[in-house]
Design a protein around this motif. Structure first.
Motif, PDB file in Angstrom:
ATOM      1  N   ASN A   1     -37.415 -27.353  86.731  1.00  0.00           N
ATOM      2  CA  ASN A   1     -38.716 -27.456  87.406  1.00  0.00           C
ATOM      3  C   ASN A   1     -39.741 -26.441  86.936  1.00  0.00           C
ATOM      4  O   ASN A   1     -40.938 -26.690  87.019  1.00  0.00           O
ATOM      5  N   CYS A   2     -39.303 -25.294  86.445  1.00  0.00           N
ATOM      6  CA  CYS A   2     -40.277 -24.255  86.066  1.00  0.00           C
ATOM      7  C   CYS A   2     -41.014 -24.674  84.809  1.00  0.00           C
ATOM      8  O   CYS A   2     -40.415 -24.863  83.767  1.00  0.00           O
ATOM      9  N   SER A   3     -42.316 -24.870  84.943  1.00  0.00           N
ATOM     10  CA  SER A   3     -43.092 -25.301  83.778  1.00  0.00           C
ATOM     11  C   SER A   3     -43.703 -24.116  83.041  1.00  0.00           C
ATOM     12  O   SER A   3     -44.387 -24.293  82.042  1.00  0.00           O
ATOM     13  N   PHE A   4     -43.463 -22.918  83.534  1.00  0.00           N
ATOM     14  CA  PHE A   4     -44.031 -21.742  82.863  1.00  0.00           C
ATOM     15  C   PHE A   4     -42.969 -21.005  82.037  1.00  0.00           C
ATOM     16  O   PHE A   4     -43.196 -19.916  81.553  1.00  0.00           O
ATOM     17  N   GLY A   5     -41.778 -21.602  81.924  1.00  0.00           N
ATOM     18  CA  GLY A   5     -40.731 -21.024  81.077  1.00  0.00           C
ATOM     19  C   GLY A   5     -40.142 -19.739  81.607  1.00  0.00           C
ATOM     20  O   GLY A   5     -39.648 -18.896  80.857  1.00  0.00           O
ATOM     21  N   CYS A   6     -40.219 -19.610  82.908  1.00  0.00           N
ATOM     22  CA  CYS A   6     -39.761 -18.358  83.506  1.00  0.00           C
ATOM     23  C   CYS A   6     -38.247 -18.342  83.713  1.00  0.00           C
ATOM     24  O   CYS A   6     -37.602 -17.312  83.599  1.00  0.00           O
TER      25      CYS A   6
ATOM     26  N   LEU B   1     -61.615 -12.884  79.954  1.00  0.00           N
ATOM     27  CA  LEU B   1     -60.552 -13.210  80.907  1.00  0.00           C
ATOM     28  C   LEU B   1     -60.824 -14.568  81.521  1.00  0.00           C
ATOM     29  O   LEU B   1     -61.924 -14.823  82.009  1.00  0.00           O
ATOM     30  N   LEU B   2     -59.843 -15.444  81.466  1.00  0.00           N
ATOM     31  CA  LEU B   2     -59.999 -16.758  82.078  1.00  0.00           C
ATOM     32  C   LEU B   2     -59.355 -16.775  83.451  1.00  0.00           C
ATOM     33  O   LEU B   2     -58.420 -16.025  83.714  1.00  0.00           O
ATOM     34  N   ALA B   3     -59.869 -17.648  84.294  1.00  0.00           N
ATOM     35  CA  ALA B   3     -59.288 -17.764  85.625  1.00  0.00           C
ATOM     36  C   ALA B   3     -59.460 -19.194  86.108  1.00  0.00           C
ATOM     37  O   ALA B   3     -60.314 -19.932  85.614  1.00  0.00           O
ATOM     38  N   GLY B   4     -58.651 -19.569  87.073  1.00  0.00           N
ATOM     39  CA  GLY B   4     -58.775 -20.888  87.689  1.00  0.00           C
ATOM     40  C   GLY B   4     -59.081 -20.735  89.162  1.00  0.00           C
ATOM     41  O   GLY B   4     -59.128 -19.630  89.698  1.00  0.00           O
ATOM     42  N   MET B   5     -59.314 -21.866  89.830  1.00  0.00           N
ATOM     43  CA  MET B   5     -59.660 -21.931  91.249  1.00  0.00           C
ATOM     44  C   MET B   5     -60.976 -21.180  91.520  1.00  0.00           C
ATOM     45  O   MET B   5     -61.732 -20.922  90.618  1.00  0.00           O
ATOM     46  N   GLY B   6     -61.215 -20.829  92.791  1.00  0.00           N
ATOM     47  CA  GLY B   6     -62.489 -20.201  93.145  1.00  0.00           C
ATOM     48  C   GLY B   6     -62.369 -18.709  93.310  1.00  0.00           C
ATOM     49  O   GLY B   6     -61.284 -18.133  93.203  1.00  0.00           O
TER      50      GLY B   6
ATOM     51  N   GLY C   1     -61.163 -25.591  87.054  1.00  0.00           N
ATOM     52  CA  GLY C   1     -59.945 -25.524  86.272  1.00  0.00           C
ATOM     53  C   GLY C   1     -59.921 -24.288  85.396  1.00  0.00           C
ATOM     54  O   GLY C   1     -58.872 -23.689  85.168  1.00  0.00           O
ATOM     55  N   ALA C   2     -61.064 -23.908  84.909  1.00  0.00           N
ATOM     56  CA  ALA C   2     -61.128 -22.739  84.036  1.00  0.00           C
ATOM     57  C   ALA C   2     -62.529 -22.161  84.039  1.00  0.00           C
ATOM     58  O   ALA C   2     -63.506 -22.890  83.934  1.00  0.00           O
ATOM     59  N   THR C   3     -62.616 -20.863  84.184  1.00  0.00           N
ATOM     60  CA  THR C   3     -63.916 -20.196  84.125  1.00  0.00           C
ATOM     61  C   THR C   3     -63.689 -18.754  83.714  1.00  0.00           C
ATOM     62  O   THR C   3     -62.617 -18.199  83.963  1.00  0.00           O
ATOM     63  N   PRO C   4     -64.674 -18.146  83.073  1.00  0.00           N
ATOM     64  CA  PRO C   4     -64.545 -16.709  82.834  1.00  0.00           C
ATOM     65  C   PRO C   4     -64.464 -15.982  84.178  1.00  0.00           C
ATOM     66  O   PRO C   4     -65.274 -16.246  85.074  1.00  0.00           O
TER      67      PRO C   4
ATOM     68  N   VAL D   1     -52.374 -22.933  94.667  1.00  0.00           N
ATOM     69  CA  VAL D   1     -53.483 -22.021  94.364  1.00  0.00           C
ATOM     70  C   VAL D   1     -52.999 -20.813  93.543  1.00  0.00           C
ATOM     71  O   VAL D   1     -53.329 -19.666  93.835  1.00  0.00           O
ATOM     72  N   CYS D   2     -52.184 -21.089  92.501  1.00  0.00           N
ATOM     73  CA  CYS D   2     -51.676 -19.985  91.663  1.00  0.00           C
ATOM     74  C   CYS D   2     -52.705 -19.567  90.626  1.00  0.00           C
ATOM     75  O   CYS D   2     -52.528 -18.571  89.933  1.00  0.00           O
ATOM     76  N   GLN D   3     -53.768 -20.334  90.525  1.00  0.00           N
ATOM     77  CA  GLN D   3     -54.908 -19.992  89.663  1.00  0.00           C
ATOM     78  C   GLN D   3     -54.595 -20.035  88.176  1.00  0.00           C
ATOM     79  O   GLN D   3     -55.188 -19.332  87.377  1.00  0.00           O
ATOM     80  N   ASN D   4     -53.647 -20.890  87.801  1.00  0.00           N
ATOM     81  CA  ASN D   4     -53.311 -21.015  86.379  1.00  0.00           C
ATOM     82  C   ASN D   4     -53.642 -22.404  85.840  1.00  0.00           C
ATOM     83  O   ASN D   4     -53.043 -22.857  84.869  1.00  0.00           O
ATOM     84  N   CYS D   5     -54.614 -23.049  86.454  1.00  0.00           N
ATOM     85  CA  CYS D   5     -54.972 -24.413  86.059  1.00  0.00           C
ATOM     86  C   CYS D   5     -55.277 -24.510  84.565  1.00  0.00           C
ATOM     87  O   CYS D   5     -54.933 -25.495  83.910  1.00  0.00           O
ATOM     88  N   TYR D   6     -55.944 -23.486  84.038  1.00  0.00           N
ATOM     89  CA  TYR D   6     -56.414 -23.548  82.643  1.00  0.00           C
ATOM     90  C   TYR D   6     -55.272 -23.503  81.641  1.00  0.00           C
ATOM     91  O   TYR D   6     -55.458 -23.803  80.465  1.00  0.00           O
ATOM     92  N   THR D   7     -54.057 -23.119  82.098  1.00  0.00           N
ATOM     93  CA  THR D   7     -52.938 -23.045  81.152  1.00  0.00           C
ATOM     94  C   THR D   7     -52.356 -24.418  80.841  1.00  0.00           C
ATOM     95  O   THR D   7     -51.624 -24.579  79.877  1.00  0.00           O
TER      96      THR D   7
END
Lengths: 502, 375
Positions: free
Chosen positions: A27-32, A94-99, A341-344, A414-420
């Motif tokens: 299930n882990c899609s971040f390779g953790c 620095l990129l970020a997701g969510m608000g 999804g992605a913003t500075p 809301v993990c804020q990693n949408c841009y990945t």
């Protein structure tokens, strides 16, 4: 060079209970999560999306914040230092997701709603009709009638109006930023709940053409997927000028996300980056905007409202007034907490103003100019619950827009990693193995449930206010009171402090 | 004179009109409202009367209240430049008056609440000078002037400003107010009346009902829970809501919809007490289209909360309730007279033998109009 950044989270596995089923690894899609005799987490890769926690059959996984002790410093917070480390290592924005996640005062939470006692009775929404129906679109200031020998008929023809059964629409989120399954879930839910979803700027996939009556199609600076059929496959068209999470900033969908379907939908070659310019290059002024509004009205034969979305910036009231005068039928204002999804990160966290103030200013300005009826106002930018909806409507919104809340309903943590592009919940990703984790039917049911729940809560609020129709709350700031707000803020919101009667 | 307190209202209403334009004196309406004594608490009562000034029927009759003589002087200073005053005189009163009759009700305390401390009550019969009507219509000019007086001249209040009509109101029980104003000496074809039960104590004469603008007058039992948006809806149209009571929005909404937007009264009522969507959806065309558009365009004019209202104007009287009838209203007919009141007993008190009595459905207006031939 190895990163100096410490992990943000620590993944704890209770090996006594772990049955080594490897579900977490799958299930882990971040390779953790890796499996070497037992599950071994790579803490640095964890984003706290809780996918593994949710799917572990033994509840053997917990995620903790990595509480590293730093020399205390109220100014150089750990987060500040880590951001500098990241930039020192990469030289990147620095990129970020969510608000905007920073702890600014949330004005919604400083507003309280009135209720009836004795002199006007409250109304029981389970026994009496309680109306939430809302129409979006330009209204005239007055109606004219003809009278032929007592047969009264309407002489005024109204411009197109869009009916909402509940004054909550889904926010613009593009196919590209989110998955096709997420788009399908939104469209299905919009149809079932009698409201609208918004394509965002990535065009409309052909599978969704049958939902036209519940879709706002967006025209943004990249003009992706904009063609005549697209404009006409909709309830309404929206020109996107700005977005709360990134006012004044364009967008960038990286080429690796542009697969065949997105390529077709956006009308760009597969594998190429989709770059949305910061401004529309054919809109450098309000008169240019007016031209585009009327070009779209021509293209849709004046059968659909045309809206304009802007982010809440300092001068938002005057800008909104200009937009209404330019011919927009709906104005969407997106506050500084609005998601993306992605913003500075620097833009997300520092640009724009709170939606509460922007909404109050716009509604009052349009009333002062006598043009409030000329356009509907949609309020976006972190509407978190039905109380926020009620307060936004009382401040003057015709309806609200929910993006993040809709994503959370579908599973977003809301993990804020949408841009990945690694969204473990199948929402903000284009990887087929992740996308299929989101069943559009299940997602749409959860979304409809949310709207149903909020709708019922709104009915309760209206009933306690002693009114049985949403238009008696709309703009009725008299029914709000401010608490712990300074005088200037109260004045800007147009509300009285708690403790003051009518 | 004017308090800053907001006053939610309870109240009794009663109204009667002769469709043939026959004028009757005020003793009947006083008796009718007196019967409902217990619905008021002595903090306000009032009457509107139509057809009372036949010799001045072409002039606007301004019924004024002044805190003191110096306010009156500064008002007149302001007023004389704006209107041609044909006649001005004191409104006749009986200071310390009380209602001493009996009614068929059980209340025995009539006559114990004399009307005291009235403001200066004066009336002016005026014409609008030609020169003032270059840019606005006559009625628009009068409205603007009323708004200006009420909002800028502290201590002066326009109780009514219509032609051939007047509002008589004050602090006290309505039956005593009626005797105080000598209403038995006036003859009108429409009478409306109001007894007030505010849950606050402002003691302000201008705050009593009816509220009036031009020939519109409103008596209202209830509370407008949508006041906040009704007020904000009206303000851009130039209405100044200065009276701190919810009832004035009703008068202004009728003025806006019927006089300025030229909407037929029955449709204006459909904006103010709109049918529910569930009913609109089942209407035949073109009714459905009309009702839908009215709700779409006039959402800010929708009155919500409990109310029964009687609207008076020169050509008729309209009674209507809120959308779920949270306040009472009964209507009745005897010959050419239409009655409306909070209670049937208040009608029976003055017309025991009625042709027909009915309770109008929620949100449905009862519209009384003068017969065509009545001038």
């Amino acid at each position: 060079m190895a990163s100096q950044l410490p992990p943000e989270f620590i993944v704890k596995i209770d090996y006594d209970h772990c049955r080594r089923c490897r579900r977490c690894v799958m299930n882990c899609s971040f390779g953790c999560m890796q499996f070497k005799d037992k599950v071994v987490p790579d803490h640095k890769k964890c984003v706290a999306c809780h996918r593994c926690v949710t799917f572990c059959p033994e509840s053997a996984i917990t995620i903790a914040k990595n509480e590293l002790a730093y020399k205390e410093n109220a100014n150089w917070l750990p987060e500040v230092r880590q951001n500098i480390l990241k930039q020192a290592e990469t030289g990147g924005i620095l990129l970020a997701g969510m608000g905007n996640p920073r702890p600014f005062q949330i004005l919604w939470d400083h507003m309280l709603i009135d209720a009836c006692q004795v002199t006007n009775p409250s109304i029981d929404p389970l026994r009496e009709p309680m109306e939430l129906r809302t129409y979006l679109g330009k209204k005239p200031n007055l109606l004219e009638f003809t009278d032929r020998n007592g047969e009264v008929d309407l002489a005024t023809t109204l411009q197109p109006q869009i009916k909402l059964d509940v004054p909550i629409v889904f926010a613009a989120m593009s196919y590209g930023a989110i998955s096709l399954n997420a788009h399908k879930a939104l469209a299905l839910a919009a149809k079932r709940s009698g409201t609208l979803m918004n394509t965002g700027e990535g065009g409309l996939h052909e599978d969704l053409y049958s939902y036209a009556g519940n879709i706002i199609v967006q025209v943004a600076s990249g003009r992706f997927g904009v063609h005549s059929e697209y404009l006409n496959t909709s309830a309404m068209v929206e020109i996107k000028i700005g977005q709360g999470a990134k006012p004044g900033i364009g967008g960038h969908l990286p080429g690796e996300k542009v697969g065949e379907e997105i390529s077709k939908t956006r009308m760009i070659p597969a594998g190429t980056d989709a770059l949305s310019p910061a401004p529309h290059h054919d809109i450098y002024s309000i008169e240019d905007l007016s031209q585009l509004i009327y070009a779209i009205k021509e293209a849709t034969d004046y059968t659909k409202p045309v809206g304009v979305k802007i982010s809440a910036v300092h001068n938002v009231a005057a800008i909104a007034s200009g937009i209404v005068r330019a011919g927009a039928d709906v104005v969407t204002i997106d506050g500084f907490r609005g998601g993306t999804g992605a913003t500075p990160m620097v833009i997300r966290d520092n640009v724009g103003i709170p939606i509460e103030l922007a909404l109050a200013a716009v509604d009052q300005r349009l009333r002062d100019e006598g043009i409030r009826n000329n356009a509907s106002i949609l309020c976006a930018g972190s509407i978190r619950n039905s109380a926020d909806v009620a307060k936004a409507i009382a401040l003057g919104a015709d309806a609200v827009v929910i993006g993040t809340a809709a994503l959370v309903a579908m599973g977003c943590r809301v993990c804020q990693n949408c841009y990945t592009g690694n969204c473990a919940w199948g929402i903000a990703t284009q990887k087929p193995e992740l996308v299929r984790r989101l069943d559009p039917q299940v997602g749409s049911e959860r979304l409809s449930n949310l709207l149903k729940a909020w709708g019922n809560e709104l009915r309760e609020i209206l009933g306690s206010l002693g009114v049985n129709s949403i238009e008696s709350l709309r703009g009725s700031r008299e029914r709000l009171r401010g608490i712990n707000l300074d005088e200037q803020t109260l004045k800007l919101l147009g509300i009285k402090p708690a403790g003051i009667g009518q | 004179m004017r308090s800053n307190c907001y006053i939610p209202s309870g109240c009794a209403v009663s109204g009667m009109m002769s469709e043939s334009g026959k004028r009757v004196d005020g003793s009947d309406i006083i008796k009718s409202i007196a019967l409902m004594h217990d619905r008021s608490n002595g903090l306000g009562g009032g009457f509107a009367a139509y057809g009372i000034y036949p010799r001045h029927s072409d002039e606007y009759a301004f019924h004024m209240m002044f805190d003191n003589i110096s306010v009156k002087e500064s008002f007149e200073d302001h007023f004389k430049d704006r209107f041609d005053i044909v006649l001005d005189e004191k409104i006749p009163i009986r200071p310390g008056a009380v209602f001493e009759d009996k009614t068929s009700g059980r209340y025995n305390g009539y006559g114990t609440h004399p009307i005291i401390n009235p403001p200066l009550l004066w009336r002016y019969f005026v014409d609008v000078p030609e020169s003032k009507m270059k840019f606005v219509s006559e009625s628009e000019y009068v409205v603007e002037e009323v708004m200006e007086i009420n909002s800028t001249i502290d201590g002066a209040f326009v109780a009514s400003s219509g032609k051939n009509m007047g509002v008589f109101k004050g602090v006290g029980y309505p039956e005593d107010i009626g005797v105080f104003y000598k209403l038995d000496e006036y003859k009108a074809y429409i009478w409306t009346s109001h007894g007030r039960f505010p849950t606050n104590t402002p003691g302000w004469w201008g705050g009593a009902h009816p509220f009036s603008l031009l020939d519109w007058s409103i008596v209202h039992n209830g509370e407008i829970s949508s006041y906040g948006i009704n007020k904000r809806y009206l303000e851009p149209f130039g209405y100044k809501l200065e009276l701190r009571t919810d009832t004035e929005v009703v008068a202004y909404l009728f003025d806006l919809l019927v006089r300025r937007h030229k909407m037929p009264i029955e449709l204006a009522v459909k904006a103010l007490a709109a049918p529910f969507w569930k009913d609109i959806d089942r209407m035949p065309e073109p009714e459905k289209k009309i009702a839908t558009c009215i709700r779409q365009v006039y959402g800010g004019a929708l009155l919500n909360g409990p109310f029964s209202i009687i609207l008076g104007h020169n050509r008729g009287m309209v009674g209507f309730n809120d959308r779920i009838k949270l306040r009472p209203m009964t209507c009745a007919r005897k010959d050419d007279t239409l009655y409306m009141a909070s209670e049937e007993s208040a009608i029976r008190e003055i017309a025991p033998d009625l042709d027909v009595v009915w309770s109008p459905r929620a949100g449905t207006a009862v519209i009384g109009e003068l017969n065509e031939e009545v001038v």
